[in-house]
Design an enzyme around this catalytic site. Structure first.
Site, short mmCIF file in Angstrom:
data_model
loop_
_atom_site.label_atom_id
_atom_site.label_comp_id
_atom_site.label_asym_id
_atom_site.label_seq_id
_atom_site.Cartn_x
_atom_site.Cartn_y
_atom_site.Cartn_z
N GLU A 1 -37.73 3.83 12.97
CA GLU A 1 -36.87 5.21 12.23
C GLU A 1 -37.68 5.61 11.04
OE1 GLU A 1 -33.27 4.06 10.01
OE2 GLU A 1 -32.33 5.73 10.82
N ARG B 1 -31.02 10.66 5.37
CA ARG B 1 -29.57 10.46 5.06
C ARG B 1 -29.39 11.11 3.62
NH1 ARG B 1 -28.37 8.27 8.40
NH2 ARG B 1 -29.09 6.29 9.29
N ARG C 1 -26.14 -7.97 13.61
CA ARG C 1 -27.58 -7.63 13.90
C ARG C 1 -28.20 -8.41 14.95
NH1 ARG C 1 -28.88 -3.93 9.98
NH2 ARG C 1 -27.85 -3.97 7.82
N LYS D 1 -16.41 -29.17 7.60
CA LYS D 1 -16.54 -30.39 8.57
C LYS D 1 -15.30 -30.84 8.80
CE LYS D 1 -21.47 -31.24 7.80
NZ LYS D 1 -22.55 -32.47 7.32
N ASP E 1 -24.31 -36.51 12.55
CA ASP E 1 -24.74 -37.06 11.25
C ASP E 1 -25.06 -38.52 11.26
OD1 ASP E 1 -25.54 -34.11 10.25
OD2 ASP E 1 -23.50 -34.61 8.99
N ALA F 1 -20.84 -39.53 -2.64
CA ALA F 1 -19.67 -39.83 -2.00
C ALA F 1 -19.15 -38.53 -1.26
CB ALA F 1 -18.56 -40.31 -2.74
N ALA G 1 -21.88 -36.22 3.73
CA ALA G 1 -23.27 -36.99 4.07
C ALA G 1 -22.94 -38.32 3.87
CB ALA G 1 -24.34 -36.46 3.52
N THR H 1 -18.71 -38.94 -9.47
CA THR H 1 -17.13 -38.97 -9.85
C THR H 1 -16.94 -40.24 -9.31
OG1 THR H 1 -17.31 -36.61 -9.48
CG2 THR H 1 -15.05 -37.71 -9.28
N MET I 1 -33.34 -31.39 -4.35
CA MET I 1 -33.56 -30.15 -3.20
C MET I 1 -33.94 -29.19 -3.95
SD MET I 1 -30.45 -29.13 -0.78
CE MET I 1 -29.42 -28.33 -1.67
N GLN J 1 -26.86 -32.36 18.85
CA GLN J 1 -26.35 -31.19 19.04
C GLN J 1 -26.87 -30.53 20.37
OE1 GLN J 1 -26.43 -28.99 15.38
NE2 GLN J 1 -24.52 -30.12 14.93
P1 NAP Z 1 -21.14 -32.65 -0.36
O1 NAP Z 1 -19.99 -33.17 0.24
O2 NAP Z 1 -21.04 -31.55 -1.63
O3 NAP Z 1 -21.40 -34.13 -1.61
C1 NAP Z 1 -22.37 -34.16 -2.62
C2 NAP Z 1 -22.11 -35.39 -3.26
O4 NAP Z 1 -23.49 -35.37 -4.39
C3 NAP Z 1 -20.88 -35.86 -4.00
O5 NAP Z 1 -20.78 -37.13 -4.38
C4 NAP Z 1 -21.31 -35.13 -5.47
O6 NAP Z 1 -20.51 -35.53 -6.33
C5 NAP Z 1 -22.74 -35.70 -5.61
N1 NAP Z 1 -23.42 -34.84 -6.42
C6 NAP Z 1 -23.67 -33.45 -6.56
N2 NAP Z 1 -24.56 -33.04 -7.69
C7 NAP Z 1 -24.74 -34.01 -8.26
C8 NAP Z 1 -25.44 -34.25 -9.37
N3 NAP Z 1 -26.16 -33.35 -10.17
N4 NAP Z 1 -25.76 -35.51 -9.64
C9 NAP Z 1 -25.33 -36.77 -9.05
N5 NAP Z 1 -24.40 -36.43 -7.99
C10 NAP Z 1 -24.14 -35.16 -7.51
O7 NAP Z 1 -22.51 -32.60 0.13
P2 NAP Z 1 -23.11 -33.27 1.43
O8 NAP Z 1 -22.67 -32.85 2.66
O9 NAP Z 1 -22.46 -34.84 1.26
O10 NAP Z 1 -24.44 -32.97 1.46
C11 NAP Z 1 -25.32 -34.05 0.49
C12 NAP Z 1 -26.65 -33.82 0.66
O11 NAP Z 1 -27.08 -34.28 1.84
C13 NAP Z 1 -27.14 -32.39 0.85
O12 NAP Z 1 -28.13 -31.96 -0.15
C14 NAP Z 1 -27.88 -32.09 2.06
O13 NAP Z 1 -29.13 -31.67 1.80
C15 NAP Z 1 -28.05 -33.66 2.66
N6 NAP Z 1 -27.70 -33.64 4.01
C16 NAP Z 1 -28.75 -33.90 5.01
C17 NAP Z 1 -28.61 -33.78 6.20
C18 NAP Z 1 -29.88 -34.07 7.26
O14 NAP Z 1 -29.69 -33.83 8.32
N7 NAP Z 1 -30.83 -34.40 6.66
C19 NAP Z 1 -27.33 -33.78 6.64
C20 NAP Z 1 -26.09 -33.52 5.96
C21 NAP Z 1 -26.51 -33.58 4.62
P3 NAP Z 1 -19.44 -34.81 -7.08
O15 NAP Z 1 -18.07 -35.49 -5.96
O16 NAP Z 1 -19.02 -35.51 -8.38
O17 NAP Z 1 -19.47 -33.38 -7.09
#
Ligand code: NAP
Length: 503
Positions: A43, A71, A187, A295, A331, A358, A361, A382, A419, A476
């Site tokens: 285009e 346009r 798209r 999730k 996972d 916590a 993951a 936390t 990350m 998956q």
């Molecule tokens: P989520 O549910 O958001 O949980 C994140 C956790 O990390 C919570 O406990 C959070 O604490 C804590 N956190 C966040 N920022 C922090 C900081 N600055 N200092 C200390 N603690 C911190 O996320 P998720 O799904 O569990 O994923 C977490 C990580 O796992 C992601 O970064 C992702 O890269 C990785 N992951 C990898 C795979 C893989 O296949 N390799 C798959 C899934 C996930 P609060 O509760 O206090 O916020």
């Protein structure tokens, strides 16, 4: 010059690269390069040119099929111009038999000249996606369109699905697309739903419309031009979703095995989740990967779930099977398989594991570690979340500040610390690492996080998040296709992307 690129019956769906340059010579030179690289439709956005424009002269030099567009600023045009002059240039493009000329409905009604040029009658809405797309389509068709183009801003994933449904139901060739991040599926799936082309940005410079992908990503990463009208649809849902590498590796795997399947990212807001699942299924989506924050929310639509989903209370994979909605949590298995592959003797029984974080993951991994017989301690920013998870899964909780005192055999990072772009951050101090430890970082972007670099320097056994990511995606893939996954293809697609992004 003649071309049949507008036909939806004789030709596959094309990628149309949108070019906006100030100089005619630059525009034509770039067009020539694109033709040499196999681009079938371009285009020309004449509203980007400065100086006098000789449309007939330009068309005489065109290296391939072209859409001529000028346009108005209200429709996203770059330069304001005298309307009479603009319409005269569009008239000249029809006279010189450009393959396509893009006209607004009011101009299309006035410009009666006909030639071999096909008329795209288009409308742009940068504020939203109107409820009645069929009515809009009828209005544009009624203005003498050979091709209808409707471009609107998507405010939700459902806008994209409505647009695709409209394209599928149209009798006239129709390019319906939604702008913005929510619009990306419209798209990518345009050709699958019968559009004669989808617009893409050039690889250099800025996209000329919000949400446009560059044509190389559409062609080489997504394989847009290979998607057949019967391709089975899959995708990943999350919010945000732009960072997801799942489309990259699933499409690489589908293409490596020659499967007529296609996988797209859907940004889905939490409050539209359940409606989206129903719409996606009705539109023919067969399966979905699920990421943050959906999730747990998706469980409201699940009719059958594996044990891990019930134990963890979260799923990352959905398969629509007739009236059934089946859920898995890949996972959990992927993390455990990654760990056991790295552990001498491959047993976690009796090992002391410290899980950092916590969230979702952590929940999946603690569940898997407990089932494998490990003693688990959870440290989270936390504390209440750590305690809640610990009591649900028969583990211990400690305060975040106390994590270095635990001295585990296995350390698992389930926080986002480290990350990209915060690659200097680490959840665990280097002096507390030792050669007897297995250190597993679930973060996969970058592959070599600071935690893993420190762990390797301490002589520890390391497991990367890429291992887990590839394994969860491979499982998956097996659930989506019933076939063994091409794991090495998936791994090299992911590692290659990480390398390209410099991590
Ligand atoms: P989520 O549910 O958001 O949980 C994140 C956790 O990390 C919570 O406990 C959070 O604490 C804590 N956190 C966040 N920022 C922090 C900081 N600055 N200092 C200390 N603690 C911190 O996320 P998720 O799904 O569990 O994923 C977490 C990580 O796992 C992601 O970064 C992702 O890269 C990785 N992951 C990898 C795979 C893989 O296949 N390799 C798959 C899934 C996930 P609060 O509760 O206090 O916020």
């Amino acid at each position: 010059m003649s071309d049949s690129s507008g036909s939806r019956t004789t030709d596959g769906s094309k990628i149309c690269v949108v070019l906006g340059h100030e100089r005619v010579s630059t525009l034509l030179a770039r067009h020539r390069q694109l033709v040499a690289e196999g681009v079938g439709l371009v285009e020309w956005r004449l509203d980007h040119l400065s100086g006098p424009v000789d449309v007939a002269g330009m068309l005489a030099q065109r290296p391939g099929p072209v859409i001529v567009t000028w346009r108005r600023p209200d429709d996203g045009g770059k330069r304001a111009t005298n309307e009479e002059l603009r319409v005269a240039k569009l008239h000249a493009a029809i006279e010189a038999e450009a393959e396509y000329v893009d006209l607004e409905p009011d101009v299309a009604e006035k410009l009666t000249l006909r030639s071999s040029s096909r008329r795209i009658v288009s409308i742009h809405d940068f504020t939203g996606t109107p409820d009645d797309l069929q009515w809009l389509h009828a209005r544009l068709s009624g203005a003498g369109a050979d091709v209808v183009k409707i471009a609107t801003l998507a405010r939700s994933a459902s806008d994209s699905l409505r647009m695709l449904r409209m394209v599928r139901e149209s009798r006239l060739p129709t390019v319906g697309l939604c702008m913005g991040e929510f619009g990306l599926p419209s798209r990518l799936l345009a050709g699958r739903f019968g559009a004669p082309w989808s617009y893409a940005a050039d690889t250099t410079g800025q996209p000329l419309a919000p949400g446009q992908l560059d044509w190389r990503t559409m062609r080489d990463v997504y394989g847009y031009e290979e998607v057949s009208p019967n391709a089975e649809l899959y995708g990943v849902i999350g919010d945000p979703i732009g960072h997801s590498k799942s489309p990259l590796i699933h499409n690489a795997a589908f293409r490596a095995l020659g499967l007529d399947k296609f996988y797209v990212p859907f940004r889905v807001l939490p409050d539209e989740l359940l409606g989206f699942l129903d719409d996606a299924r009705a539109l023919g989506v067969r399966g979905l990967s699920v990421t943050i924050p959906h999730k747990e929310g998706i469980l409201a639509r699940v009719t059958e779930a594996e044990d891990a989903v019930r134990a963890i209370g979260a799923a990352n994979t959905l398969v629509f099977d007739g009236s059934k909605v089946c859920a898995w949590n890949t996972d959990c298995r992927a993390a455990l398989d990654s760990l056991t592959a790295a552990i001498p003797g491959s047993s976690l029984t009796g090992k002391r594991a410290l899980v950092l974080g916590a969230g979702g993951a952590a929940k999946a991994i603690v569940c898997g570690l407990r089932q494998a017989g490990a003693q688990v301690t959870i440290a989270a920013r936390t504390l209440a979340r750590a305690e809640e998870l610990a009591s649900a899964l028969d583990a211990q909780a400690v305060a975040w500040e106390a994590r270095h005192d635990v001295r585990p055999d296995v350390l698992v990072n389930c926080t986002p610390l480290g990350m990209s772009p915060h690659v200097d951050a680490t959840p665990f101090d280097a002096p507390a690492l030792s050669s007897s430890m297995v250190v597993f970082d679930t973060v996969y972007n970058p592959q070599w996080t600071r935690l893993l670099v420190d762990a390797r320097a301490a002589g520890a056994t390391v497991v990367t998040g890429i291992e887990m990511f590839v394994r969860q995606a491979a499982r998956q893939f097996e659930l989506f296709t019933g076939r063994p996954a091409p794991v090495e293809v998936m791994r090299s697609a992911l590692v290659g992307a990480a390398r390209r992004s410099g991590s």
